[in-house]
Write a protein that holds these residues in place. Structure first.
Motif, short mmCIF file in Angstrom:
data_model
loop_
_atom_site.label_atom_id
_atom_site.label_comp_id
_atom_site.label_asym_id
_atom_site.label_seq_id
_atom_site.Cartn_x
_atom_site.Cartn_y
_atom_site.Cartn_z
N ASP A 112 0.84 -1.19 0.00
CA ASP A 112 0.00 0.00 0.00
C ASP A 112 0.88 1.25 0.00
O ASP A 112 1.88 1.31 0.72
CB ASP A 112 -0.91 0.01 1.23
N PRO A 113 0.50 2.26 -0.81
CA PRO A 113 1.29 3.50 -0.84
C PRO A 113 1.38 4.19 0.52
O PRO A 113 2.32 4.95 0.76
CB PRO A 113 0.53 4.38 -1.85
N ASP A 114 0.40 3.92 1.38
CA ASP A 114 0.41 4.50 2.72
C ASP A 114 1.00 3.49 3.69
O ASP A 114 0.35 2.52 4.05
CB ASP A 114 -1.01 4.86 3.14
N PRO A 115 2.23 3.68 4.16
CA PRO A 115 2.84 2.70 5.07
C PRO A 115 2.13 2.62 6.42
O PRO A 115 2.29 1.65 7.14
CB PRO A 115 4.27 3.21 5.24
N GLY A 116 1.30 3.63 6.72
CA GLY A 116 0.54 3.63 7.96
C GLY A 116 -0.91 3.24 7.76
O GLY A 116 -1.76 3.58 8.60
N TRP A 117 -1.21 2.50 6.70
CA TRP A 117 -2.58 2.14 6.37
C TRP A 117 -3.29 1.48 7.55
O TRP A 117 -4.46 1.76 7.81
CB TRP A 117 -2.57 1.20 5.16
N LEU A 118 -2.61 0.62 8.28
CA LEU A 118 -3.24 -0.09 9.40
C LEU A 118 -3.70 0.85 10.51
O LEU A 118 -4.56 0.47 11.31
CB LEU A 118 -2.27 -1.12 9.99
N ALA A 119 -3.13 2.03 10.58
CA ALA A 119 -3.47 2.97 11.65
C ALA A 119 -4.66 3.85 11.31
O ALA A 119 -5.12 4.62 12.17
CB ALA A 119 -2.25 3.84 11.99
N ARG A 120 -5.17 3.76 10.10
CA ARG A 120 -6.31 4.61 9.72
C ARG A 120 -7.54 4.26 10.54
O ARG A 120 -7.85 3.09 10.76
CB ARG A 120 -6.63 4.42 8.23
N THR A 121 -8.24 5.28 10.99
CA THR A 121 -9.42 5.08 11.82
C THR A 121 -10.47 4.24 11.11
O THR A 121 -11.05 3.31 11.70
CB THR A 121 -10.02 6.44 12.24
N ALA A 122 -10.73 4.54 9.84
CA ALA A 122 -11.76 3.81 9.10
C ALA A 122 -11.36 2.36 8.90
O ALA A 122 -12.20 1.45 8.94
CB ALA A 122 -12.01 4.48 7.75
N VAL A 123 -10.08 2.12 8.67
CA VAL A 123 -9.60 0.75 8.50
C VAL A 123 -9.78 -0.04 9.80
O VAL A 123 -10.26 -1.18 9.80
CB VAL A 123 -8.12 0.75 8.07
#
Length: 275
Positions: A112-123
């Motif tokens: 994923d282009p966002d290395p912090g994807w797992l930290a997203r509130t919606a995720v």
């Protein structure tokens, strides 16, 4: 006799699900489709009875096709949904057309282009919904993203998390940091890990592989570890059959019950197969 289970394989028909990451020049072994007959032959060659098929693209269409796949020895599917967009509706639609169980959801976090994807509130909210449906979440990530996984799993005790490929050890450039990160994650009782994605490491660094498996056994223990071939990607390393033999050697000193857990029972528990 308990049926053996390969917890991590892939199938693809590139006319329906293109795999643009396959480089024909450097990955000739993968430069084709892999279907039911190929899976049958691989399972026979490795002595495994059934397999969990895992998504290879962030695609609901691929997941629908895997859930209806004709291969007879598929025990379950790790699929994909958009966790940020009404997970309940997507899961209802997928399960309505399924001929085999959806056991977990996965997102290609490591790409994923966002290395912090797992930290997203919606995720994180979407992952929380998986727990209410009895589904696990597979973590495919880089070794340095393991602390994000630990934070997520700690906050979502109602969700089962399965760490693919020992948390990215095959690409780790700091194995001590990887081991510390894996140890932190393993302290959470809602986490499991796969001895998968290691055929390349077996090819280029057998001693490093032994150390990695020792760390996995020390941290997760055999009752939270499961065998996976990562076929057909294993063919880029020593190959699925050789990796299965290597894995057998690496766990040979365990008790029969512990070996059975790694080769069968752990995956059945983590993915709630047969329920």
């Amino acid at each position: 006799m308990t049926a053996t289970l390969d917890s991590h394989v892939h199938l693809w028909d590139r006319s329906a699900d293109p795999q643009p990451w396959i480089d024909p020049a450097t990955m000739p072994a993968l430069d084709r489709d892999f279907g039911p007959g190929d899976l049958e032959r691989m399972l026979d060659a490795t002595g495994m009875d059934a397999a969990v098929v895992v998504q290879s693209s962030n695609s609901a269409g691929e997941t629908r096709r895997l859930l209806a796949h004709p291969a007879p020895r598929i025990a379950g599917v790790v699929g994909w949904i958009d966790l940020t967009a009404d997970p309940a509706r997507q899961l209802d639609e997928l399960e309505a057309g399924a001929s085999r169980p959806l056991v977990s959801v996965r997102h290609l976090v490591h790409l994923d282009p966002d290395p912090g994807w797992l930290a997203r509130t919606a995720v994180q909210a979407g992952i929380g919904h998986l727990g209410s449906r009895g589904l696990a979440f597979d973590l495919v990530l880089r070794w340095w993203q393991l602390p994000l996984a630990t934070s997520l799993a700690g906050a979502r005790a109602d969700v089962r998390f399965v760490v693919d490929h020992l948390g990215g050890i095959a690409d780790a450039d700091d194995t001590e940091a990887w081991a510390g990160n894996l140890r932190d994650l393993s302290r959470l009782p809602n986490t499991w890990a796969k001895l998968s994605g290691l055929a390349g490491l077996a090819h280029r660094d057998p001693d490093g592989l032994r150390r990695a498996v020792d760390v996995a056994l020390e941290t997760f223990g055999p009752y939270r570890l499961m065998y996976g071939s990562d076929w057909p990607l294993a063919e880029l390393g020593v190959g699925a059959a050789a990796w299965r033999a290597t894995a057998g050697t690496l766990i040979a000193e365990l008790s029969p019950a512990e070996r059975t857990a790694i080769l069968s029972a752990t995956a059945s528990v983590a993915y709630r197969l047969g329920r």
